[in-house]
Write an enzyme that holds these catalytic residues in place. Sequence first.
Site, PDB file in Angstrom:
ATOM      1  N   ASN A  87      -9.423  -3.208  13.984  1.00  0.00           N
ATOM      2  CA  ASN A  87      -9.406  -4.613  14.363  1.00  0.00           C
ATOM      3  C   ASN A  87     -10.383  -5.414  13.494  1.00  0.00           C
ATOM      4  OD1 ASN A  87      -8.875  -6.983  15.981  1.00  0.00           O
ATOM      5  ND2 ASN A  87      -8.354  -5.613  17.673  1.00  0.00           N
ATOM      6  N   HIS A 117     -32.903   3.382   6.590  1.00  0.00           N
ATOM      7  CA  HIS A 117     -34.088   3.126   5.777  1.00  0.00           C
ATOM      8  C   HIS A 117     -35.318   3.764   6.415  1.00  0.00           C
ATOM      9  CE1 HIS A 117     -31.934   0.211   3.261  1.00  0.00           C
ATOM     10  NE2 HIS A 117     -31.323  -0.122   4.376  1.00  0.00           N
TER      11      HIS A 117
END
Length: 205
Positions: A87, A117
């Site tokens: 979607n 990170h």
Amino acid sequence: MQDREDEVRDRIHRGLLYTESEASFQNPLRRADLVFEYNQTRPADTERRRELLEQILGSVGARTVLLSPFHAGFGSNVHIGDDFFGNVNLTFVDDVEIRIGDGVMIAPSVTLTTTGHPIHPELREDFRRFSEPIVIEDRVWIGSNVVVLPGVRIGYGAVIGAGSVVSRDVPPMTVAVGVPCRVVREITDEDLRTRVAGAARTSSP
């Protein structure tokens, strides 16, 4: 130069830290312009959309539906099986591979991110990061606004509830929800009786 690139590739594939500059040799694999073009095509232009998907993605199966807009860091690291439905506002952060099986359905505003990170700010210089592949097995259903984090495998037939943050593997044929996402129950034959003709009021979690 080649030895340096091979060393960086090895670190990436081992889930170790690498920087934006070190990985810049991979930039030609990014498909940003093609993704932009796909997102501007008319929904009825199915032939052109299919052509673009085949150029953008690493591989794509038959009868794929991917609604616009979608976003991808590379695109070329995404592999999608047959009978896929994605979607609007599906985001692939595909610094390494995202593999999606057959019959997978993904609701609006889902993010699949292979990259994270370091916690310490000094390690985030030059966008330093790590990447681990994501695998979504056949016939998985992922609800709206879900985030799937690096290294996760979602097993066959699993259902991920809306708004979940999936930080660990999800076993096959289970329902998992929450932040962080946790398994709440198994999927059983009792679920075959929910929301079918004459059984719309059957209870479900």
